[in-house]
Design a protein around this motif. Structure first.
Motif, mmCIF file in Angstrom:
data_model
loop_
_atom_site.group_PDB
_atom_site.id
_atom_site.type_symbol
_atom_site.label_atom_id
_atom_site.label_comp_id
_atom_site.label_asym_id
_atom_site.label_seq_id
_atom_site.Cartn_x
_atom_site.Cartn_y
_atom_site.Cartn_z
ATOM 1 N N LEU A 67 0.865 -1.187 0.000
ATOM 2 C CA LEU A 67 0.000 0.000 0.000
ATOM 3 C C LEU A 67 0.896 1.229 0.000
ATOM 4 O O LEU A 67 1.879 1.286 0.733
ATOM 5 N N ARG A 68 0.534 2.225 -0.824
ATOM 6 C CA ARG A 68 1.328 3.451 -0.917
ATOM 7 C C ARG A 68 0.393 4.646 -0.908
ATOM 8 O O ARG A 68 -0.450 4.794 -1.795
ATOM 9 N N SER A 69 0.527 5.478 0.094
ATOM 10 C CA SER A 69 -0.227 6.722 0.167
ATOM 11 C C SER A 69 0.340 7.680 -0.874
ATOM 12 O O SER A 69 1.551 7.843 -0.982
ATOM 13 N N LEU A 70 -0.557 8.313 -1.643
ATOM 14 C CA LEU A 70 -0.082 9.129 -2.759
ATOM 15 C C LEU A 70 0.015 10.616 -2.447
ATOM 16 O O LEU A 70 1.015 11.243 -2.746
ATOM 17 N N ASN A 71 -0.998 11.196 -1.880
ATOM 18 C CA ASN A 71 -1.061 12.651 -1.794
ATOM 19 C C ASN A 71 -1.243 13.158 -0.366
ATOM 20 O O ASN A 71 -1.832 14.210 -0.161
ATOM 21 N N MET A 99 1.049 6.260 7.436
ATOM 22 C CA MET A 99 1.687 5.993 6.154
ATOM 23 C C MET A 99 2.179 7.300 5.539
ATOM 24 O O MET A 99 1.403 8.224 5.309
ATOM 25 N N VAL A 100 3.478 7.366 5.277
ATOM 26 C CA VAL A 100 4.118 8.534 4.686
ATOM 27 C C VAL A 100 3.896 8.487 3.166
ATOM 28 O O VAL A 100 4.031 7.424 2.561
ATOM 29 N N PRO A 101 3.557 9.617 2.553
ATOM 30 C CA PRO A 101 3.309 9.628 1.109
ATOM 31 C C PRO A 101 4.519 9.142 0.314
ATOM 32 O O PRO A 101 5.654 9.498 0.608
ATOM 33 N N GLY A 102 4.246 8.279 -0.679
ATOM 34 C CA GLY A 102 5.286 7.810 -1.577
ATOM 35 C C GLY A 102 6.010 6.549 -1.144
ATOM 36 O O GLY A 102 6.696 5.934 -1.941
ATOM 37 N N ARG A 103 5.868 6.137 0.083
ATOM 38 C CA ARG A 103 6.556 4.947 0.581
ATOM 39 C C ARG A 103 5.642 3.726 0.478
ATOM 40 O O ARG A 103 4.464 3.808 0.789
ATOM 41 N N VAL A 104 6.201 2.594 0.046
ATOM 42 C CA VAL A 104 5.431 1.359 -0.047
ATOM 43 C C VAL A 104 5.478 0.641 1.296
ATOM 44 O O VAL A 104 6.551 0.414 1.855
ATOM 45 N N VAL A 133 -4.788 5.928 -1.953
ATOM 46 C CA VAL A 133 -3.866 4.855 -1.583
ATOM 47 C C VAL A 133 -3.745 3.903 -2.768
ATOM 48 O O VAL A 133 -4.747 3.378 -3.247
ATOM 49 N N ASP A 134 -2.515 3.736 -3.255
ATOM 50 C CA ASP A 134 -2.230 2.777 -4.316
ATOM 51 C C ASP A 134 -2.231 1.376 -3.749
ATOM 52 O O ASP A 134 -1.717 1.134 -2.648
ATOM 53 N N VAL A 135 -2.807 0.431 -4.481
ATOM 54 C CA VAL A 135 -2.775 -0.989 -4.135
ATOM 55 C C VAL A 135 -1.787 -1.649 -5.083
ATOM 56 O O VAL A 135 -1.937 -1.573 -6.295
#
Length: 139
Positions: A67-71, A99-104, A133-135
């Motif tokens: 999971l990656r937070s985007l913005n 979750m810090v933005p940009g980190r997987v 959140v990117d999956v």
């Protein structure tokens, strides 16, 4: 210095400059099939936890979920996976508190079940109104 020594020096310097770029791709920056593959994105609005179901798996066999937070900063309090055999399991979310933005952020799958058909996320934005959140998946 001979020509062969110049080539060796250039090759060593080239590898030294290329290694950080390859490492970044391996940690979620790229779309290489050997690393993380982006399956989609979910948007969460508001301060309270919202549940969202991501069904874009198509019965994929994966080793890990990312999971990656985007913005913005995000918090996911529940990640639940449904598998091809019908079982549903809550996954470990201890690392998803902030979750810090940009980190997987890696979410390991328990046992031998790897055929994921659906993922349920319960997340919210921290400090702003909405967050995406990117999956991601890794074979």
């Amino acid at each position: 210095m001979s020509k062969s020594n110049n080539w060796i020096t250039a090759a060593v310097l080239g590898v030294g400059l290329l290694a950080p770029a390859l490492a970044a791709a391996a940690d979620g920056g790229g779309y290489d099939a050997n690393y993380w593959v982006r399956l989609g994105s979910e948007r969460f609005q508001g301060r309270s936890d919202r549940e969202s179901t991501f069904a874009g798996w198509g019965g994929r066999s994966v080793d890990r979920i990312g999971l990656r937070s985007l913005n913005g900063f995000a918090r996911c309090t529940r990640v639940r996976a449904q598998f091809g055999n019908g079982n549903t399991r809550d996954l470990d979310t201890s690392g998803l508190f902030r979750m810090v933005p940009g980190r997987v952020y890696r979410v390991d799958l328990p046992g031998g079940d790897r055929n994921v058909t659906r993922l349920m996320l319960k997340c919210r934005a921290l400090g702003q109104y909405a967050v995406s959140v990117d999956v991601l998946a890794r074979k």
